[in-house]
Scaffold this motif. Structure first.
Motif, mmCIF file in Angstrom:
data_model
loop_
_atom_site.group_PDB
_atom_site.id
_atom_site.type_symbol
_atom_site.label_atom_id
_atom_site.label_comp_id
_atom_site.label_asym_id
_atom_site.label_seq_id
_atom_site.Cartn_x
_atom_site.Cartn_y
_atom_site.Cartn_z
ATOM 1 N N VAL A 148 -21.268 -22.227 19.384
ATOM 2 C CA VAL A 148 -21.493 -21.182 20.382
ATOM 3 C C VAL A 148 -22.987 -20.921 20.496
ATOM 4 O O VAL A 148 -23.628 -20.452 19.551
ATOM 5 C CB VAL A 148 -20.722 -19.893 20.025
ATOM 6 N N LEU A 149 -23.543 -21.242 21.660
ATOM 7 C CA LEU A 149 -24.974 -21.004 21.912
ATOM 8 C C LEU A 149 -25.163 -19.620 22.516
ATOM 9 O O LEU A 149 -24.230 -19.026 23.062
ATOM 10 C CB LEU A 149 -25.508 -22.070 22.877
ATOM 11 N N ASP A 150 -26.389 -19.128 22.458
ATOM 12 C CA ASP A 150 -26.765 -17.822 23.043
ATOM 13 C C ASP A 150 -25.896 -16.686 22.499
ATOM 14 O O ASP A 150 -25.516 -15.779 23.255
ATOM 15 C CB ASP A 150 -26.671 -17.871 24.589
ATOM 16 N N ALA A 151 -25.563 -16.738 21.237
ATOM 17 C CA ALA A 151 -24.682 -15.712 20.660
ATOM 18 C C ALA A 151 -25.147 -15.261 19.286
ATOM 19 O O ALA A 151 -24.396 -14.596 18.578
ATOM 20 C CB ALA A 151 -23.258 -16.256 20.564
ATOM 21 N N THR A 152 -26.383 -15.608 18.893
ATOM 22 C CA THR A 152 -26.792 -15.297 17.514
ATOM 23 C C THR A 152 -26.738 -13.798 17.228
ATOM 24 O O THR A 152 -26.389 -13.397 16.117
ATOM 25 C CB THR A 152 -28.216 -15.827 17.194
ATOM 26 N N SER A 153 -27.040 -12.979 18.220
ATOM 27 C CA SER A 153 -27.040 -11.533 17.932
ATOM 28 C C SER A 153 -25.609 -11.005 17.742
ATOM 29 O O SER A 153 -25.412 -9.937 17.160
ATOM 30 C CB SER A 153 -27.757 -10.766 19.032
ATOM 31 N N ASP A 154 -24.625 -11.744 18.238
ATOM 32 C CA ASP A 154 -23.221 -11.333 18.060
ATOM 33 C C ASP A 154 -22.471 -12.325 17.163
ATOM 34 O O ASP A 154 -21.241 -12.478 17.282
ATOM 35 C CB ASP A 154 -22.516 -11.265 19.425
ATOM 36 N N ALA A 155 -23.200 -12.974 16.270
ATOM 37 C CA ALA A 155 -22.603 -14.054 15.476
ATOM 38 C C ALA A 155 -21.346 -13.590 14.740
ATOM 39 O O ALA A 155 -20.328 -14.295 14.703
ATOM 40 C CB ALA A 155 -23.624 -14.588 14.483
ATOM 41 N N GLU A 156 -21.437 -12.402 14.173
ATOM 42 C CA GLU A 156 -20.330 -11.896 13.366
ATOM 43 C C GLU A 156 -19.081 -11.658 14.232
ATOM 44 O O GLU A 156 -17.961 -12.033 13.853
ATOM 45 C CB GLU A 156 -20.787 -10.588 12.750
ATOM 46 N N ALA A 157 -19.294 -11.048 15.402
ATOM 47 C CA ALA A 157 -18.167 -10.739 16.289
ATOM 48 C C ALA A 157 -17.531 -12.026 16.819
ATOM 49 O O ALA A 157 -16.292 -12.145 16.884
ATOM 50 C CB ALA A 157 -18.646 -9.873 17.451
ATOM 51 N N VAL A 158 -18.383 -13.000 17.165
ATOM 52 C CA VAL A 158 -17.859 -14.275 17.676
ATOM 53 C C VAL A 158 -17.075 -14.983 16.573
ATOM 54 O O VAL A 158 -15.954 -15.471 16.790
ATOM 55 C CB VAL A 158 -19.022 -15.162 18.195
ATOM 56 N N ALA A 175 -22.371 -15.665 25.540
ATOM 57 C CA ALA A 175 -22.044 -16.845 24.733
ATOM 58 C C ALA A 175 -21.745 -18.076 25.584
ATOM 59 O O ALA A 175 -21.115 -17.996 26.631
ATOM 60 C CB ALA A 175 -20.839 -16.536 23.852
ATOM 61 N N ARG A 176 -22.225 -19.226 25.089
ATOM 62 C CA ARG A 176 -21.975 -20.503 25.765
ATOM 63 C C ARG A 176 -21.300 -21.447 24.764
ATOM 64 O O ARG A 176 -21.970 -22.093 23.954
ATOM 65 C CB ARG A 176 -23.314 -21.078 26.221
ATOM 66 N N PRO A 177 -19.948 -21.502 24.771
ATOM 67 C CA PRO A 177 -19.276 -22.369 23.783
ATOM 68 C C PRO A 177 -19.295 -23.837 24.200
ATOM 69 O O PRO A 177 -19.101 -24.146 25.374
ATOM 70 C CB PRO A 177 -17.835 -21.849 23.768
ATOM 71 N N ILE A 178 -19.537 -24.694 23.228
ATOM 72 C CA ILE A 178 -19.414 -26.149 23.433
ATOM 73 C C ILE A 178 -18.426 -26.629 22.376
ATOM 74 O O ILE A 178 -18.637 -26.401 21.183
ATOM 75 C CB ILE A 178 -20.760 -26.877 23.200
ATOM 76 N N LEU A 179 -17.380 -27.306 22.822
ATOM 77 C CA LEU A 179 -16.341 -27.769 21.885
ATOM 78 C C LEU A 179 -16.345 -29.291 21.789
ATOM 79 O O LEU A 179 -16.529 -29.980 22.787
ATOM 80 C CB LEU A 179 -14.950 -27.351 22.365
ATOM 81 N N PHE A 180 -16.104 -29.778 20.596
ATOM 82 C CA PHE A 180 -15.885 -31.217 20.394
ATOM 83 C C PHE A 180 -15.232 -31.375 19.028
ATOM 84 O O PHE A 180 -15.108 -30.391 18.290
ATOM 85 C CB PHE A 180 -17.200 -32.010 20.481
ATOM 86 N N GLY A 181 -14.832 -32.594 18.689
ATOM 87 C CA GLY A 181 -14.262 -32.734 17.348
ATOM 88 C C GLY A 181 -13.405 -33.956 17.145
ATOM 89 O O GLY A 181 -13.433 -34.910 17.927
ATOM 90 N N HIS A 182 -12.661 -33.864 16.045
ATOM 91 C CA HIS A 182 -11.861 -34.989 15.565
ATOM 92 C C HIS A 182 -10.416 -34.683 15.958
ATOM 93 O O HIS A 182 -9.695 -33.999 15.215
ATOM 94 C CB HIS A 182 -12.022 -35.120 14.053
ATOM 95 N N ILE A 183 -9.993 -35.166 17.102
ATOM 96 C CA ILE A 183 -8.743 -34.677 17.715
ATOM 97 C C ILE A 183 -7.514 -35.027 16.887
ATOM 98 O O ILE A 183 -6.564 -34.241 16.829
ATOM 99 C CB ILE A 183 -8.612 -35.168 19.178
#
Ligand code: FAD
Ligand code: 2HG
Ligand code: ZN
Length: 481
Positions: free
Chosen positions: A408-418, A391-399
């Motif tokens: 979370v990129l590269d995690a589709t096969s573990d989407a549920e667990a993530v 998994a490759r997490p990228i975070l951003f948002g409305h602080i």
């Protein structure tokens, strides 16, 4: 905190095709087709599978479903006729606006009738005396902005999907965006709603009275209901003054704690503060790779803020003074002209598209109390890695609202667990599993982490009361069973 609702399988990529909905069947009987054609006209009943296909997947490409047909009504009366026909046939209906929703709620499943609001685009004149306007649910946010700005007003909600997202979609999801700090979420802008209920009846309350305590507030109920309680057709909206004097700062900081300290100071010193957005070095690198934008500073910093001030007089000096007064600022650049402001915003607003260009992400939109934000962010990498090593997490948002977009990129096969790991972490910090995108299909199984059994029972009672046959967006927000 409560565990996810017992007996539910957490939603995964296939979930959009696995719910069993009323009338779950792709067949369009000739009787139903005839009624729908009579309701909207032959040109606006679409049945060609190659045409319908474009309505059957979501913006991210993660959710796919099946529609038995697409209908494009032109006004509330036509919507009511479609709904009445669907109710007689016990066929389910999925409403789709701009299809920019990020939780799979606008994707039709199991042969639902897809009702597109694309033709509900009436823009009535702005009522200048009250600062209000009535518009069709299919009007895009950008079209609304152009319409009201022409007469000196503005709309209090704004975000990057403005060219496609519709006002009906904004209200159905209670969208947040970049100006919540100053104007609140979409809910705070809604003064009236016209909608079609599951039996085909119409409720219309568009007088726009800011004070009106005459019982249950159906506008509040429909706002954020994600297409499960009614089909919104028209809206009466509160407008805000158009503020033309603007300054945007891109601020480099060391970490979340530093970012929070800058935002706290800015909030206290700058009544003109309109937005405070956060992103990190890895997100900036991805945005630069996908957009070709140049580096904002000579050095790379761990975290960045976009701050925007707006007023009737130029807010630049005040913004510069507030930044100069903050020890947490490592570097900053300020733009006042439209082009420069747009470029600084692009570093933040291009995150979603850049992430999508890198792959299909698992998208989690969460909020935690500001006091827990730094600790939660510190725990995220290990939590996500334990659920999915690639998994490759990228975070951003409305602080300002403690609202983080955990992509979370590269995690589709573990989407549920993530998803499970991140949402449990958020809940353990007293947070919400959905800050602004809604629950949709993506987070339905985790609703119990944010809402008590009593609250969920109340939501079910409301749903049963208004939609006893479960025809409106079954499987969104609540388990269809
Ligand atoms: P859709 O995606 O078509 O539908 C969303 C949900 O609303 C579905 O459940 C649908 O059934 C229901 N719905 C739509 N119209 C109606 C109606 N007329 N009556 C009843 N139900 C209806 N969201 C934020 O909150 N803040 C942001 O900052 C933000 N930024 C975004 C940036 C990008 C690049 C993208 C792609 C999305 C972003 N979003 C954001 C998410 C999305 O744009 C919002 O959720 C938006 O409100 C959805 O509007 P829509 O018209 O596309 O709705
Ligand atoms: C934003 O704030 C949107 O840009 C989209 O809410 C968030 O892509 C996302 O996860
Ligand atoms: Zn957002």
């Amino acid at each position: 905190m409560n565990a996810p609702t017992a007996g539910l399988t957490p939603t995964a990529d296939v979930a959009a095709t696995s719910d069993t909905a009323p009338g779950s069947d792709r067949t369009l009987t000739s009787a139903l087709a005839e009624e729908l054609r009579a309701a909207v006209g032959a040109a606006h009943l679409l049945t060609d599978p190659s045409v319908i296909a474009s309505f059957e997947s979501d913006w991210t490409g993660r959710f796919r479903g099946r529609a038995r047909c697409v209908v494009r009504p032109a006004d509330t009366t036509e919507v009511a006729a479609v709904m009445a026909a669907a109710a007689r046939a016990k066929a389910s209906i999925c409403v789709q606006g701009g299809n920019t929703g990020l939780v799979g709620g606008s994707v039709p499943v199991d042969g639902a009738i897809l009702l597109s609001t694309a033709r509900l685009t009436a823009l009535e004149p702005v009522e200048v005396i009250s600062g209000q306007v009535t518009v069709g649910a299919g009007v895009t946010l950008a079209a609304l902005q152009r319409h009201v700005r022409a007469v000196g007003y503005d709309f209090g909600v704004d975000f990057a999907a403005r060219d496609s997202a519709t006002v009906g979609g904004l209200v159905a999801t209670n969208a947040g965006g970049e100006r919540v700090l100053r104007y609140g979420t979409t809910r705070a802008q809604v003064l009236g709603i016209e909608a079609v209920l599951a039996d085909g009846s119409i409720i219309s309350r568009l007088t726009g009275l800011p004070k009106d305590n005459t019982g249950y507030h159906e506008m509040s109920l429909l706002t954020g209901s994600e297409g499960t309680l009614g089909i919104i057709t028209r809206l009466r909206l509160r407008l805000v003054p158009r503020l033309t004097e603007r300054a945007v700062a891109l601020v480099a900081v060391d970490d979340i704690t530093a970012a929070l300290s800058v935002v706290r100071k800015a909030r206290n010193r700058l009544p003109s503060l309109e937005a405070a957005e956060l992103f990190f070095a890895d997100g900036l690198a991805l945005v630069r790779e996908k957009t070709g934008l140049s580096a904002p500073f000579a050095e790379t910093y761990p975290a960045y803020l976009v701050l925007e001030c707006a007023g009737r007089t130029d807010p630049t000096e005040d913004l510069l003074e507030a930044l100069a007064d903050s020890d947490a600022v490592r570097d900053a650049t300020v733009a006042t002209d439209a082009r420069g402001r747009h470029t600084l915003w692009a570093y933040r607003e291009a995150h979603t598209e850049s992430i999508n260009a890198a792959g299909v992400p698992v998208k989690l939109d969460v909020a935690v109390p500001l006091t827990a934000l730094a600790e939660m962010v510190a725990s995220l990498p290990a939590t996500i890695a334990a659920a999915c090593q690639t998994a490759r997490p990228i975070l951003f948002g409305h602080i300002n609202e403690g609202n983080l977009h955990v992509n979370v990129l590269d995690a589709t096969s573990d989407a549920e667990a993530v998803t499970d790991a991140v949402l449990r972490l958020v809940a353990s910090h007293g947070g919400s599993i959905s800050a602004e995108h809604g629950v949709g299909r993506a987070k339905r199984a985790w609703l119990g982490l944010s809402r008590s059994p009593q609250e969920i029972a109340m939501m079910r009672a409301v749903k049963r009361g208004l939609d006893p046959d479960g025809l409106l967006n079954p499987g969104v927000l609540l388990d269809p069973a």
